[in-house]
Scaffold this active site. Structure first.
Site, PDB file in Angstrom:
ATOM      1  N   ALA A  24       0.949  -1.217   0.097  1.00 14.77           N
ATOM      2  CA  ALA A  24       0.061  -0.031  -0.132  1.00 14.77           C
ATOM      3  C   ALA A  24       0.779   1.193   0.128  1.00 14.77           C
ATOM      4  O   ALA A  24       2.026   1.337   0.277  1.00 14.77           O
ATOM      5  CB  ALA A  24      -0.774   0.129   1.277  1.00 14.77           C
ATOM      6  N   GLY A  41      -0.618  -5.478  -0.323  1.00 13.80           N
ATOM      7  CA  GLY A  41      -1.596  -5.220  -1.430  1.00 13.80           C
ATOM      8  C   GLY A  41      -0.979  -5.727  -2.759  1.00 13.80           C
ATOM      9  O   GLY A  41      -2.112  -6.191  -3.680  1.00 13.80           O
ATOM     10  N   GLU A  95      -1.855  -9.145  -3.045  1.00 15.17           N
ATOM     11  CA  GLU A  95      -3.232  -9.499  -3.172  1.00 15.17           C
ATOM     12  C   GLU A  95      -3.745  -9.136  -4.412  1.00 15.17           C
ATOM     13  O   GLU A  95      -4.669  -9.714  -5.116  1.00 15.17           O
ATOM     14  CB  GLU A  95      -4.084  -8.511  -2.039  1.00 15.17           C
ATOM     15  N   GLU A 137       1.629  -7.471   6.581  1.00 12.91           N
ATOM     16  CA  GLU A 137       0.830  -6.322   7.145  1.00 12.91           C
ATOM     17  C   GLU A 137       1.071  -6.524   8.772  1.00 12.91           C
ATOM     18  O   GLU A 137       0.974  -5.662   9.539  1.00 12.91           O
ATOM     19  CB  GLU A 137      -0.398  -6.600   6.886  1.00 12.91           C
TER      20      GLU A 137
END
Ligand SMILES: NC(=O)c1ccc[n+]([C@@H]2O[C@H](COP(=O)([O-])OP(=O)(O)OC[C@H]3O[C@@H](n4cnc5c(N)ncnc54)[C@H](O)[C@@H]3O)[C@@H](O)[C@H]2O)c1
Length: 694
Positions: free
Chosen positions: A66, A105, A108, A128
């Protein structure tokens, strides 16, 4: 090539569309990247000339997470979930082509793609948890569906990335590719089209999660296996619960559960502290008057003086980083002993499978022992780690001054002595600096670099760069007794001695700090380190410490003699309270006329930690630390302060400086001026501010 947004380009190779993310340095999932991916997928999904889509990244890595600068700001559309839904729902195959690190992310995004290929050096992870969070964009739901529950738990709860071979073995990627990555991604996509492979949506895959459905013992065992590492942290448990949801709930409901668990963490004090600390660590690298482009000396060769406890460990740091290092001792036997310990350390690591035999030999091969001081003449940096005595240090530095090349950096590992006085033994004080390693020096991450009054900017830049190169977290501090870490620790030690005499049992004090989150209590720690060293130093300096001295006089030196502050059963390192020591403490208290009473855990915690905070305030006021967050980095990396409490200065701000100051005033009235609040603490408390507002 057309630009969809500032950060995403669209290109066509035959009938394959290529979306290239280009958001240096790490292709973070900023707003413009999300927007570009969304519009790129929409556009290419609708394009009849396109059979498949490849997502690839420019620069040194795939999307590495992110955009942390967006943390805490109002969310901007499109959110990541929306983008991932579009990718997964695309009417034609989407292939992720991965190099560098696909993290958070970024991973992901790849999990929403129908296929994934990666280069051999690529790495894949969901880190994370290290910020006290969990992967909140479907990672906890999709990863177990593709790699299985066990592997997913390991990856999500540790946050550590895996390599391409591991990823291939576990089904996380479909192929390892080489050559031009975009071309390889396109070729793979064409193969998928040619072979009419299905649009493989991870959300619909059930086999691997079904395998553990109705088997709660899988999770129970996993919880047990990580209990020690995750003690005190909140995020790991929520990560595990999210994976449980992937097993027990349909995909859409699992996503909702993931969201709930994520929000719980986002608002937790633990995650707040961990995210603060993430930035604190990066801040520590910045020195206001020594900008990042200050030239540093290139370190091709190093030398260490002294092959004792610290010298050997410091030499290992150089060898581990591939830097040849010469170790100088006074006599052959001390040298052999020192290098023998180094070899034993490496062999122990090898026996645990974390180094190969060849690694051990390669590293030992980089370390050259000698008793000839002249051998350090061509070293780019020399780190002195001899006895902690000023005359010895000065003699060594005068000698180095005569031998070392003119641009060498001369560093001292002193823990208490005045770096400026040591520098005065040379004709080049600008090249002298303190590099304060922590024991064991090959393990502990903290490096306190001590800037002398005359250390040049190049010398400072060199010590900071060296720290990073050898895998340490360097923090720059100024000269004072004990520097930052030990100076604050001293305050805690002083108060713990008073507390023990006033009636707080040692095991209670240890437990209070362990419950707070330290890996060990101070007394168990002293027993592990050995009490004899301090005793000898005290005797040499003619100072006493009544309780500790009497314990040592009984031959109780800690774990190694089976007894110290605590007693130990043979073969067991669990500290047990010992009536002998309790009697010694009671005797000393009686002789000093000290009245004993029961003391609450809360009082112990306040009395052990508030003086540290107060000393931290003085350290800041004196400019010994550049910023409050540097003090926190020192305490987390050097002394085991729990990162989920940020560090002493962050922690103090959370409690409120007014509360701390007022409690100190109360203790000052009862116990004297040791408790006088530091001027900075007073000032900030009056203004209702915290240390981190400075
Ligand atoms: N031990 C710790 O936990 C720790 C932590 C941080 C800093 N330090 C500092 O590191 C330094 C070394 O501490 P240590 O614990 O390794 O001590 P140590 O006694 O284990 O080792 C010192 C070594 O230096 C050698 N030596 C002494 N004079 C020498 C000389 N003139 N030339 C070459 N070699 C010489 C000795 O033979 C000995 O092997 C001290 O300044 C100490 O304050 C120690």
């Amino acid at each position: 090539m057309t630009a969809i947004t500032e950060f995403v380009d669209l290109d066509r190779r035959r009938r394959v569309a290529v979306l290239t993310v280009n958001n240096p340095p790490v292709n973070a999932l900023s707003h413009g990247v999300r927007l570009g991916l969304r519009d790129g997928i929409r556009q290419t999904s609708a394009d009849r000339e396109v059979d498949a889509i490849v997502i690839v990244c420019a620069g040194r890595t795939f999307i590495a997470g992110a955009d942390i600068t967006e943390f805490g700001k109002p969310p901007r559309e499109p959110g990541l979930h929306e983008v991932l839904d579009l990718i997964e729902g695309a009417p034609k195959p989407v292939v992720a082509a991965i190099h560098g690190t696909a993290l958070g992310g970024g991973l992901e995004v790849t999990l929403a793609c129908h296929y994934r290929v990666g280069v051999k050096s690529a790495r894949f992870g969901l880190p994370e948890v290290k910020l006290g969070l969990l992967p909140g964009a479907g990672g906890t739901q999709r990863l177990p569906r593709v790699v299985g529950v066990q592997k997913a738990l390991q990856m999500i709860v540790s946050g550590d990335p895996i390599g391409a071979d591991d990823a291939l073995k576990n089904g996380l990627i479909d192929e390892i590719v080489d050559g031009d990555l975009t071309a390889a991604g396109v070729a793979f996509a064409e193969k998928v089209v040619r072979e009419k492979r299905p649009l493989r949506k991870i959300r619909d895959m059930d086999e691997k999660v079904a395998a553990v459905r109705g088997k709660p013992e899988v999770f129970a065992e996993f919880r047990k296996s990580v209990a020690r590492q995750v003690r005190g942290f909140r995020a790991p448990e929520n990560c595990i619960r999210a994976v449980e949801a992937a097993v027990d709930l349909p995909f859409a409901r699992g996503l909702e559960r993931e969201r709930e668990l994520f929000l719980e963490l986002l608002n937790s004090p633990e995650s707040k502290a961990q995210r603060y600390f993430f930035f604190a660590e990066r801040e520590a690298a910045k020195i206001p008057d020594v900008p990042a482009d200050t030239p540093a000396r290139e370190i091709k060769k190093a030398a260490v003086i002294g092959a004792g406890t610290m010298g050997g460990g410091i030499a290992m740091n150089f060898a581990n980083a591939g830097i040849p290092v010469t170790v100088v001792e006074m006599a052959r036997d001390a040298l052999d002993r020192g290098l023998g310990v180094v070899r034993k350390n490496y062999e122990a690591t090898a026996s645990r499978g974390r180094l190969t035999k060849e690694d051990v030999e390669r590293r030992m091969g980089l370390i050259t022992g000698t008793t000839d001081f002249n051998a350090v003449g061509d070293a780019d940096i020399v780190i002195e780690a001899v006895f902690e005595e000023m005359p010895v240090k000065k003699e060594v530095f005068a000698k180095l001054d005569g031998i070392c090349k003119p641009d060498a950096v001369l560093a001292t590992n002193t823990s208490t002595l005045d770096v400026n006085e040591i520098a005065s033994a040379t004709r080049r004080p600008e090249s002298v600096i303190g590099t304060h390693f922590f024991s064991p020096a090959n393990v502990m991450r903290l490096l306190e670099n001590v800037r002398g009054a005359r250390s040049s900017k190049t010398t400072v830049a060199t010590a900071m760069a060296l720290g990073r190169r050898i895998g340490k977290v360097p923090v720059l501090v100024g000269v004072c007794h004990g520097f930052v870490g030990n100076r604050m620790l001293h305050q805690r030690g002083r108060e713990s001695e008073k507390l023990m005499l006033e009636g707080a049992p040692l095991h209670q004090m240890d437990k209070v700090l362990v419950d707070f989150g330290f890996p060990m209590g101070p007394f168990a720690m002293s027993d592990m380190a050995g009490l004899d060293v301090g005793w000898r130093i005290r005797k040499g300096r003619g100072v006493t410490s009544p309780v500790a001295d009497r314990i040592c006089e009984l031959g109780r030196f800690g774990q190694k003699t089976g007894a110290g502050y605590f007693k130990y059963e043979s073969g067991d390192r669990t500290p047990k309270p010992d009536p002998v020591v309790e009697q010694i403490i009671a005797d000393v208290a009686r002789e000093g006329g000290i009245e004993r009473r029961q003391i609450s855990d809360q009082e112990i915690l306040e009395r052990l930690l508030y003086p540290m905070v107060n000393e931290g305030a003085k350290i800041l006021d004196e400019g010994i630390a550049i910023r409050a967050s540097d003090i926190d980095v020192i305490w987390v990396y050097g002394y085991g302060w729990p990162v989920y409490r940020g560090g002493p200065m962050f922690w103090a701000d959370q409690i409120g400086l007014e509360t701390i100051r007022d409690r100190m005033l109360e203790l000052q009235r009862k116990s004297g001026d040791e408790w006088a609040p530091a001027p900075l603490l007073n000032r900030l408390a009056d203004q209702g501010k915290g240390f981190l507002t400075l």
